[in-house]
Each structure stands twice: as C-alpha cells, then as structure tokens.
Enzyme design. Structure first.
Site, mmCIF file in Angstrom:
data_model
loop_
_atom_site.group_PDB
_atom_site.id
_atom_site.type_symbol
_atom_site.label_atom_id
_atom_site.label_comp_id
_atom_site.label_asym_id
_atom_site.label_seq_id
_atom_site.Cartn_x
_atom_site.Cartn_y
_atom_site.Cartn_z
ATOM 1 N N GLY A 131 0.824 -1.201 0.000
ATOM 2 C CA GLY A 131 0.000 0.000 0.000
ATOM 3 C C GLY A 131 0.858 1.251 0.000
ATOM 4 C CB SER A 168 0.588 4.229 -5.675
ATOM 5 O OG SER A 168 1.867 3.913 -6.179
ATOM 6 C CB SER A 201 -0.477 -5.292 -7.542
ATOM 7 O OG SER A 201 -0.202 -4.326 -8.528
ATOM 8 C CD GLU A 238 9.679 -2.923 -7.338
ATOM 9 O OE1 GLU A 238 8.693 -3.264 -7.994
ATOM 10 O OE2 GLU A 238 9.753 -1.827 -6.761
ATOM 11 C CD GLU A 270 8.142 10.140 -16.734
ATOM 12 O OE1 GLU A 270 7.578 10.154 -17.835
ATOM 13 O OE2 GLU A 270 8.105 9.164 -15.959
#
Length: 391
Positions: free
Chosen positions: A129, A131, A163, A248, A375
């Site tokens: 949890g 974003s 997800s 990750e 970005e």
C-alpha cells in the site's frame, strides 16, 4: 571485463539446476493460474514452500528465512537458472520480494516470525500500500494519515494501484504520522490485516487484463491498527521505503534483459524489424547486460552504486518498450491476435506471454512506471550521476 564465475558460484548453480530438474512441477500440476498477484493457487503454494524449505526461495536469506546466505553472484545465477526455464519462484512477488524482505531488514523479531515467515512459506499473501491518487511516484506526497490513540493507530485515507489487495491477507501500508514534519520525515509504515474493520478493497480491471483483476483501490475508514504493527521507527518510513524499493530494483535489470532477448530471438527469423531498429535493440541488449554485469561486480565487492540501478532501470524498461513497439508496428493488425512468442511459456512463469502483440505493447508501459517511473529515475541520474542541481 571477465564475464565468468568462480568455481563456488558454478557449483551453487549446478546444485540449484539439479534441484529444479528433480522437483519443479509439471504442466498438468501447474495448470491452475493466478488471477492476481496475491491469488496463489495451492500447487504454487506447495512449490514456494518447497523452495523455502530447501533454501532456494531467496538464497541471500539465512536458512531460517528460506535461504542459504548466498553471495550476490550466487543470487544472480539463481535468477539465471529460473529465467532459463521460465520459472517464477513465487506468484506473490511483491509479498516475497518487497514486503517480506523489508520486514527482515526493518522489522522486529516478532514481526519477522509472525508475518515474514508465513509470507515466505506462502501461508499468507501480502500487497504493498504505497501509491495514492495524486501521489503515485511521489511517495512523499501521500495523505493517508495514522493518528496515535493509546496502543493503536487510527488510519484514514486511500491507496490505489494496490496490486492483489483484494486477495491479500495483509497490506504493508505507508501512512503519514506527523503532518507538521517535512514531507519525507513524517511517514511511517504499518502492517494492516485486510480483514480489519474499516478496510475496503475494490479491484478494477486494466486495459491489459480486463478479465484478471489485479489493481485495487483501498479505503481506510477509522481503521485501528496495533502499535505492534509499526515497521521501523515512527516517522522513519522514508528509510523503509528506500529499502523496500531497493529490494525490488537490485537485480531488476536482469528481467528486462531476458525480455529483450526473448523479443529479439523470436523476431530474428521473421526479419520483420527495420534493420537499423533491430541493430539498435541488439546494442541495447548488449549494453544492458554489460552495464548490469559491471554493477553486479561492484556489488559483489560491497561497493554500493544506487544511481547505477536507475540507469539500468531506464535503459531496460524503455528498450523493452521500444522493441515491443517495433514488433507491433511490424506485424500490423495481426498483432491484435497473434501470439507474442512462437511457443507457449512454462506454466511456472508468472507472466502470460501467450498473448497478442498489442497486449504485450500495453504491458510494456508498466515497466517504465512500476518500481519508480522513468521520469523519477532521470531525476536521480541527473542529480547523483551527472551532478546537476535540483530542478
């Protein structure tokens, strides 16, 4: 540069390859597929537990946490062997690769055994949890708040793109605990069981997978979370976040290199790429593996090079997207239906490569977003590699 390994690494590889040959599930056993990244079929749970019990799940971990204290080079050949066979070690990748790993780095001993071990053994699944609406790649902009009330926190707010949340048992949730502190310093991390009163999960489809729901909106309304579920220090969540994404990203480039190699190998006999474009992608593929190998060598010498991971993330994700775009352009309208590779994948692979080129192209955008957008990575490169001032 010597792209070879010492005997101890090759012995490690041979032992793991022999284990896979003897134990990996067959196609009949592995026919049931996941519907989301936290929906793990029973056969996949058995497979993950077998890897854990034999020290092959996350080999860098100590044995009590599913590993064998492997070096970074041994971790690399472990992933290479999985890749060769199109095998994934877990169908709850964020649970194993990010959440459990973060708990082992920042959690208490009680949290490691209560939460991390069950996640690693596929007894429970987890979702991340992080974003929020308006705070996707900008974690410091999150607004979900947690207010201390005795021995609990009371959580209110919303997450999105979470997800597997509707199938997960627990959420590793980033919350704001000090609204008066600078944005990066007022964040904390809580483990929130999904059956806690006040937690609402709403899955929604994506353009790539309208039938298999994975993304979620998650709402927290007066959710009471024990203080014992705080991961790391209060207001120390920024450090946990960087560690979480570090888990990750460390060998993320290898996955992009494998995808790029698959794309190029499948189209080489068809000669459908423009020759200049094809040559450029071949050079990207070699550059990605060479730069990745150099970063791997530095890490094996305990030389931290976090900015290099940003370079690899941008190069790998955008090369895969470019290759997929060229492929879609080449096959034209046939790409709406034709498979993206010439043979079906292993049933143990997390991703369904047996799909149309248009779908593969849509999926390629995820690689430039997940794990830190291109970005954001370019900002890191500008500041920490090129020494440019902040914008």
């Amino acid at each position: 540069m010597r792209l070879s390994f010492d005997s101890d690494v090759e012995e490690f590889r041979a032992e793991f390859a022999a284990f896979l040959t003897e134990h990996q599930p067959g196609e009949d056993e592995a026919r049931e597929r996941s519907k989301s990244s936290a929906d793990v079929p029973e056969w996949a749970r058995r497979w993950q537990r077998l890897l854990f019990d034999n020290g092959w799940l996350l080999p860098a971990n100590p044995p009590e946490f599913g590993g064998r204290n492997a070096s970074v080079l041994q971790q690399y050949v472990h992933l290479e062997e999985l890749s060769k066979r199109r095998i994934y070690h877990s169908f709850n990748p964020q649970g194993v690769g990010i959440i459990a790993a973060s708990l082992l780095s920042f959690g208490t001993e009680e949290q490691k055994h209560r939460w991390a071990v069950p996640i690693l053994r596929a007894e429970i699944t987890a979702a991340l949890g992080m974003s929020e609406p308006g705070a996707g790649s900008d974690l410091a902009g999150l607004r979900t708040r947690a207010v201390r009330d005795g021995d609990h926190y009371v959580v209110d707010g919303q997450k999105v793109w979470t997800s597997g949340a509707h199938d997960a048992d627990v959420l590793l949730t980033f919350v704001r605990t000090d609204p008066t502190a600078p944005k990066h310093k007022g964040i904390s991390v809580l483990l929130i069981p999904t059956d806690t009163p006040g937690v609402t999960r709403r899955p929604f489809p994506s353009a790539c997978e309208p039938d298999d729901l994975d993304f979620n909106e998650v709402y927290f309304e007066g959710v009471r979370v024990p203080v014992a579920n705080l991961v790391g220090p209060e207001n120390g969540g920024w450090t946990v976040a960087n560690g979480s994404l570090g888990h990750e990203r460390t060998l993320l480039w290898l996955g992009y290199a494998d995808r790029l190699q698959d794309l190029l190998a499948d189209f080489r006999p068809r000669t459908v790429f423009d020759r200049d474009a094809y040559a450029g992608l071949v050079m990207d593929s070699y550059a990605l593996r060479l730069l990745g190998s150099a970063a791997l060598a530095r890490e094996s010498r305990n030389q931290q090079d976090v900015p290099a991971l940003s370079v690899l993330k941008v190069l790998g994700s955008e090369a895969v997207q470019t290759a997929t775009e060229h492929a879609l352009t080449a096959v034209g309208t046939d790409g709406l239906a034709s498979p993206a590779i010439s043979s079906p994948p292993s049933p143990l692979n997390l991703e369904n490569f047996w799909c149309g080129w248009f779908e593969r192209y849509l999926r390629s955008f995820a690689g430039t977003i997940a794990g830190g957008t291109s970005e954001i990575q370019r900002n890191i490169i500008a500041q920490r590699v090129l020494g440019l001032p902040r914008a």
